[in-house]
Scaffold this active site. Structure first.
Site, PDB file in Angstrom:
ATOM      1  N   ARG A  86       0.839  -1.199   0.000  1.00  0.00           N
ATOM      2  CA  ARG A  86       0.000   0.000   0.000  1.00  0.00           C
ATOM      3  C   ARG A  86       0.873   1.248   0.000  1.00  0.00           C
ATOM      4  NH1 ARG A  86      -4.849   2.208   3.884  1.00  0.00           N
ATOM      5  NH2 ARG A  86      -5.305   3.999   2.558  1.00  0.00           N
ATOM      6  N   ARG A  97      -7.553  -0.298  -2.346  1.00  0.00           N
ATOM      7  CA  ARG A  97      -6.316  -0.584  -1.627  1.00  0.00           C
ATOM      8  C   ARG A  97      -6.143  -2.079  -1.406  1.00  0.00           C
ATOM      9  NH1 ARG A  97      -9.073   2.833   2.945  1.00  0.00           N
ATOM     10  NH2 ARG A  97      -9.752   3.737   1.047  1.00  0.00           N
ATOM     11  N   ASP A 100      -5.888  -2.027   4.343  1.00  0.00           N
ATOM     12  CA  ASP A 100      -6.112  -0.845   5.160  1.00  0.00           C
ATOM     13  C   ASP A 100      -6.237  -1.327   6.596  1.00  0.00           C
ATOM     14  OD1 ASP A 100      -6.672   1.807   5.889  1.00  0.00           O
ATOM     15  OD2 ASP A 100      -8.830   1.515   5.664  1.00  0.00           O
ATOM     16  N   ASP A 102      -6.794   0.231  10.374  1.00  0.00           N
ATOM     17  CA  ASP A 102      -7.110   1.427  11.159  1.00  0.00           C
ATOM     18  C   ASP A 102      -7.153   1.078  12.639  1.00  0.00           C
ATOM     19  OD1 ASP A 102      -7.340   3.200   9.035  1.00  0.00           O
ATOM     20  OD2 ASP A 102      -9.487   2.845   8.776  1.00  0.00           O
TER      21      ASP A 102
END
Length: 156
Positions: A86, A97, A100, A102
């Site tokens: 990424r 993507r 990811d 988070d």
């Protein structure tokens, strides 16, 4: 100090690791280097939000028990993203993507810095984050809104 962190995972592009689901499995494997994975949700197929011209996402959530400080954990997550291909600078915001990751919650820590905001500032508005997290941590408390993940999801 041990803390339990809630982490959202998402992918909607194939990679050398395989399908978006395979990407989540690879990210979880790498995540175990940052602590002990205590729970992983099922994988959810979700429509993109914001940037709509892209494939469906596969989303999940994980609970990680870690001794890393919040910022060190964030750096570890960003390194996993980078090492899996990424490039946050090259892709459109909220665009497609490979992976990811988070950081949603870190125990009951509330933090606002240029690099990291805890709890995640948009988590309470995102069903694709709350539904997987509610599977594995329905009673986890949002430290500023003072409601559980299950209550946040029910409110959407």
């Amino acid at each position: 100090m041990n803390a339990v962190a809630a982490i959202a995972l998402g992918s909607n592009l194939p990679s050398p690791f395989g399908t978006p689901s395979d990407n989540l499995h690879e990210a979880l494997r790498r995540l175990s280097a940052l602590g002990t994975i205590k729970a992983v949700s099922s994988f959810h197929s979700t429509a993109p939000v914001g940037y709509l011209d892209q494939p469906q996402f596969v989303n999940a959530a994980a609970l990680l028990e870690t001794t890393l400080a919040p910022l060190d954990l964030l750096h570890g997550l960003l390194e996993i993203e980078r090492s899996m291909g990424r490039n946050r600078k090259a892709a459109p915001p909220k665009g497609p993507r490979v992976i990811d990751l988070d950081l949603l919650l870190y125990g009951d820590v509330v933090l606002a810095s240029p690099e990291l905001t805890l709890p995640h500032p948009e988590m309470h508005e995102r069903a694709f984050v709350l539904a997987p997290l509610a599977e594995i941590a329905p009673a986890m408390m949002h430290p500023t809104l003072r409601v559980t993940v299950a209550e946040l999801l029910a409110g959407l």
